[in-house]
Motif scaffolding. Sequence first.
Motif, PDB file in Angstrom:
ATOM      1  N   ILE A  69       0.469  -0.987  -0.052  1.00  0.00           N
ATOM      2  CA  ILE A  69      -0.310   0.455  -0.129  1.00  0.00           C
ATOM      3  C   ILE A  69       0.647   1.311  -0.180  1.00  0.00           C
ATOM      4  O   ILE A  69       1.988   1.330   0.578  1.00  0.00           O
ATOM      5  CB  ILE A  69      -0.641  -0.198   1.299  1.00  0.00           C
ATOM      6  N   CYS A  70       0.212   2.105  -0.409  1.00  0.00           N
ATOM      7  CA  CYS A  70       0.830   3.703  -0.460  1.00  0.00           C
ATOM      8  C   CYS A  70      -0.154   4.726  -0.129  1.00  0.00           C
ATOM      9  O   CYS A  70      -0.493   5.176  -0.057  1.00  0.00           O
ATOM     10  CB  CYS A  70       1.198   4.420  -2.074  1.00  0.00           C
ATOM     11  N   PRO A  71       0.044   4.537   1.070  1.00  0.00           N
ATOM     12  CA  PRO A  71      -0.724   5.107   2.141  1.00  0.00           C
ATOM     13  C   PRO A  71      -0.494   6.747   2.148  1.00  0.00           C
ATOM     14  O   PRO A  71       0.449   7.464   1.647  1.00  0.00           O
ATOM     15  CB  PRO A  71      -0.799   5.058   3.741  1.00  0.00           C
ATOM     16  N   LEU A  72      -1.545   8.094   2.674  1.00  0.00           N
ATOM     17  CA  LEU A  72      -1.709   9.104   2.254  1.00  0.00           C
ATOM     18  C   LEU A  72      -1.481   9.942   4.237  1.00  0.00           C
ATOM     19  O   LEU A  72      -1.972   8.763   4.563  1.00  0.00           O
ATOM     20  CB  LEU A  72      -2.876   9.507   1.302  1.00  0.00           C
ATOM     21  N   HIS A  73      -1.821  10.738   4.201  1.00  0.00           N
ATOM     22  CA  HIS A  73      -1.567  11.622   5.095  1.00  0.00           C
ATOM     23  C   HIS A  73      -2.360  11.481   6.239  1.00  0.00           C
ATOM     24  O   HIS A  73      -2.688  10.767   7.830  1.00  0.00           O
ATOM     25  CB  HIS A  73      -1.590  13.643   5.091  1.00  0.00           C
ATOM     26  N   ARG A  74      -4.327  10.866   5.702  1.00  0.00           N
ATOM     27  CA  ARG A  74      -5.276  10.698   6.368  1.00  0.00           C
ATOM     28  C   ARG A  74      -5.368   9.235   6.239  1.00  0.00           C
ATOM     29  O   ARG A  74      -6.812   8.585   6.993  1.00  0.00           O
ATOM     30  CB  ARG A  74      -6.544  10.644   5.265  1.00  0.00           C
ATOM     31  N   ASP A  75      -4.172   8.246   6.220  1.00  0.00           N
ATOM     32  CA  ASP A  75      -4.799   6.917   6.173  1.00  0.00           C
ATOM     33  C   ASP A  75      -4.218   6.066   7.071  1.00  0.00           C
ATOM     34  O   ASP A  75      -2.976   5.561   7.085  1.00  0.00           O
ATOM     35  CB  ASP A  75      -4.196   5.817   4.590  1.00  0.00           C
ATOM     36  N   GLN A  92       4.879   6.983  16.756  1.00  0.00           N
ATOM     37  CA  GLN A  92       5.502   7.941  15.380  1.00  0.00           C
ATOM     38  C   GLN A  92       4.805   8.976  15.685  1.00  0.00           C
ATOM     39  O   GLN A  92       5.236  10.141  15.448  1.00  0.00           O
ATOM     40  CB  GLN A  92       4.832   7.027  14.350  1.00  0.00           C
ATOM     41  N   MET A  93       3.255   9.021  16.280  1.00  0.00           N
ATOM     42  CA  MET A  93       2.487  10.250  16.262  1.00  0.00           C
ATOM     43  C   MET A  93       3.733  10.765  17.769  1.00  0.00           C
ATOM     44  O   MET A  93       3.645  12.364  17.745  1.00  0.00           O
ATOM     45  CB  MET A  93       1.205   9.659  16.761  1.00  0.00           C
ATOM     46  N   PHE A  94       4.104  10.448  18.774  1.00  0.00           N
ATOM     47  CA  PHE A  94       4.670  10.873  19.383  1.00  0.00           C
ATOM     48  C   PHE A  94       6.113  11.336  19.063  1.00  0.00           C
ATOM     49  O   PHE A  94       6.844  12.169  20.585  1.00  0.00           O
ATOM     50  CB  PHE A  94       4.542  10.876  20.413  1.00  0.00           C
ATOM     51  N   ALA A  95       6.536  11.003  18.143  1.00  0.00           N
ATOM     52  CA  ALA A  95       8.010  11.200  17.503  1.00  0.00           C
ATOM     53  C   ALA A  95       8.986  10.558  19.008  1.00  0.00           C
ATOM     54  O   ALA A  95       9.683  10.998  18.973  1.00  0.00           O
ATOM     55  CB  ALA A  95       8.229  12.647  17.280  1.00  0.00           C
ATOM     56  N   LYS A  96       8.809   9.095  19.383  1.00  0.00           N
ATOM     57  CA  LYS A  96       9.884   8.647  20.011  1.00  0.00           C
ATOM     58  C   LYS A  96      10.362   8.103  19.140  1.00  0.00           C
ATOM     59  O   LYS A  96      10.028   7.291  18.498  1.00  0.00           O
ATOM     60  CB  LYS A  96       8.472   7.826  21.216  1.00  0.00           C
ATOM     61  N   ARG A 104      12.158  10.654  14.139  1.00  0.00           N
ATOM     62  CA  ARG A 104      13.814  11.337  13.595  1.00  0.00           C
ATOM     63  C   ARG A 104      12.683  12.068  11.658  1.00  0.00           C
ATOM     64  O   ARG A 104      12.940  12.156  11.300  1.00  0.00           O
ATOM     65  CB  ARG A 104      14.253  10.671  12.646  1.00  0.00           C
ATOM     66  N   ASP A 105      11.049  11.845  12.255  1.00  0.00           N
ATOM     67  CA  ASP A 105      10.474  12.842  11.182  1.00  0.00           C
ATOM     68  C   ASP A 105       9.222  13.116  11.340  1.00  0.00           C
ATOM     69  O   ASP A 105       8.289  12.427  12.632  1.00  0.00           O
ATOM     70  CB  ASP A 105      10.323  11.217  10.407  1.00  0.00           C
ATOM     71  N   SER A 106       8.610  13.678  10.313  1.00  0.00           N
ATOM     72  CA  SER A 106       6.794  13.963  10.156  1.00  0.00           C
ATOM     73  C   SER A 106       6.261  12.194  10.858  1.00  0.00           C
ATOM     74  O   SER A 106       6.664  11.281   9.864  1.00  0.00           O
ATOM     75  CB  SER A 106       6.156  15.314  10.253  1.00  0.00           C
ATOM     76  N   ALA A 107       5.349  12.689  11.428  1.00  0.00           N
ATOM     77  CA  ALA A 107       4.473  11.473  11.242  1.00  0.00           C
ATOM     78  C   ALA A 107       4.255  10.418  10.358  1.00  0.00           C
ATOM     79  O   ALA A 107       3.627   9.440   9.616  1.00  0.00           O
ATOM     80  CB  ALA A 107       2.965  11.373  12.433  1.00  0.00           C
ATOM     81  N   LEU A 108       4.458  11.473   9.460  1.00  0.00           N
ATOM     82  CA  LEU A 108       3.200  10.784   7.604  1.00  0.00           C
ATOM     83  C   LEU A 108       4.395  10.538   6.856  1.00  0.00           C
ATOM     84  O   LEU A 108       3.742  10.183   5.563  1.00  0.00           O
ATOM     85  CB  LEU A 108       2.480  12.312   7.520  1.00  0.00           C
ATOM     86  N   HIS A 109       5.335  10.303   7.006  1.00  0.00           N
ATOM     87  CA  HIS A 109       5.912   9.498   5.991  1.00  0.00           C
ATOM     88  C   HIS A 109       6.874   8.527   6.244  1.00  0.00           C
ATOM     89  O   HIS A 109       7.987   8.257   5.643  1.00  0.00           O
ATOM     90  CB  HIS A 109       7.187  11.042   5.510  1.00  0.00           C
ATOM     91  N   SER A 110       6.462   7.422   7.072  1.00  0.00           N
ATOM     92  CA  SER A 110       7.162   6.586   7.761  1.00  0.00           C
ATOM     93  C   SER A 110       6.714   5.573   6.226  1.00  0.00           C
ATOM     94  O   SER A 110       5.763   5.459   5.891  1.00  0.00           O
ATOM     95  CB  SER A 110       7.414   6.018   8.943  1.00  0.00           C
ATOM     96  N   THR A 121       5.470  10.775   0.294  1.00  0.00           N
ATOM     97  CA  THR A 121       5.748  12.284   0.928  1.00  0.00           C
ATOM     98  C   THR A 121       4.707  13.213   0.458  1.00  0.00           C
ATOM     99  O   THR A 121       4.038  13.173   0.866  1.00  0.00           O
ATOM    100  CB  THR A 121       7.229  12.111  -0.269  1.00  0.00           C
ATOM    101  N   SER A 122       4.705  14.268   1.648  1.00  0.00           N
ATOM    102  CA  SER A 122       4.622  15.643   1.324  1.00  0.00           C
ATOM    103  C   SER A 122       3.922  15.898   0.453  1.00  0.00           C
ATOM    104  O   SER A 122       2.731  16.629  -0.360  1.00  0.00           O
ATOM    105  CB  SER A 122       5.116  16.546   1.812  1.00  0.00           C
ATOM    106  N   MET A 123       4.812  15.640  -1.045  1.00  0.00           N
ATOM    107  CA  MET A 123       4.099  16.341  -2.237  1.00  0.00           C
ATOM    108  C   MET A 123       2.822  15.493  -2.818  1.00  0.00           C
ATOM    109  O   MET A 123       2.667  13.879  -3.477  1.00  0.00           O
ATOM    110  CB  MET A 123       5.441  15.976  -3.643  1.00  0.00           C
TER     111      MET A 123
END
Length: 327
Positions: A69-75, A92-96, A104-110, A121-123
């Motif tokens: 799967i290639c999920p998005l920010h809402r997934d 991940q959401m707590f950046a732990k 080492r990343d915002s929650a959305l790009h892992s 990625t953000s784009m």
Amino acid sequence: MPPIKRTKFRLTSEQLLEMFYWLKLMRAFDLRLSTLVKQGKVRSGVYTGIGQEAIIVGTCFGLRGEDFICPLHRDLGSFLMKGVDARTMMSQMFAKTTGLSKGRDSALHSGVSELGIFGNTSMLGANLPVAAGLALTFKMEKVDSVVVAYFGEGASNVGDFHEALNFAGVQQLPVIFVCENNQYAYSVPLEKSMAIDDVADRAHGYGFDGVAINGNDVLAVYQATLGALARARAGDGPTLIECKTYRWHGHSEHDKAFYRTDEELAMWKSKDPITTFTTYLRTRTILDDAKAKEIEARIKTTIDEAVEYAMNAPDPDPSEAASDLYA
Ligand SMILES: Cc1ncc(C[n+]2csc(CCOP(=O)(O)OP(=O)(O)O)c2C)c(N)n1
């Protein structure tokens, strides 16, 4: 290209209850995150998929472990369904350090390649050519795995989307493009960004089928996905599934969504995918009060434990900021 078939399917009561569990878990996970944001406890931007859960459950339910799967920010829910533990996801959401990208990343790009999750990625739209590339690998390796790539209707207006669909159509790739059409791209309503009604129609320009379905009906999403999966596994190429839905919260938790009316939100809330599916299960006596209570208690424990675990997990050490880098 033959149109996508209405695949017949039969799910057992246990499978239907499993779908119910996932729908409820995703809702609970996002709702808790929303509360944690308001309490100032989450470090990441939070983009909830509240109201859109049936799309993730319906598309992920029939996947195999090897499918990607290639999920998005809402997934975020798709990570859970693909096998990421709720404690890891919350971390991940707590950046732990216990999160997927170790803080080492915002929650959305892992992503987790072993579980078939490709990090986004953000784009906007940029995940789609990558998904097509992944599907090309499956085709070249002659395996019957499939890629499911998610995007919003807003993303379907960028060039990457069109390049990916064109390439997938020409190469007959095993990829399912899933549009989560939640009516708004941030504050921009559909009619201000598209001159047609259905994103699904765009697939026809690239030589494959696109279907527009009720994205709040988990069984309709599942059925459309089954057809697309069968086609992809048989080497008959891609499918676009446009799921019409609505996001209940703002674009992200900091967005109050003043650009839409209370009436519109209320109308869509009356089409809540979870309430609808609950009614379906109860009228068939698959779900009763005792079962519902048991599932809800299990979910509450899972979320409580995940929050507790994440809040007490260690912060990343600055000395490790550059580890795991390719270059
Ligand atoms: C190429 C690009 N343009 C703009 C943005 C900023 N941006 C992030 S999310 C978003 C709205 C996305 O709308 P949609 O694709 O419909 O998905 P949704 O958020 O509604 O699920 C925008 C404009 C971006 N990330 N990438």
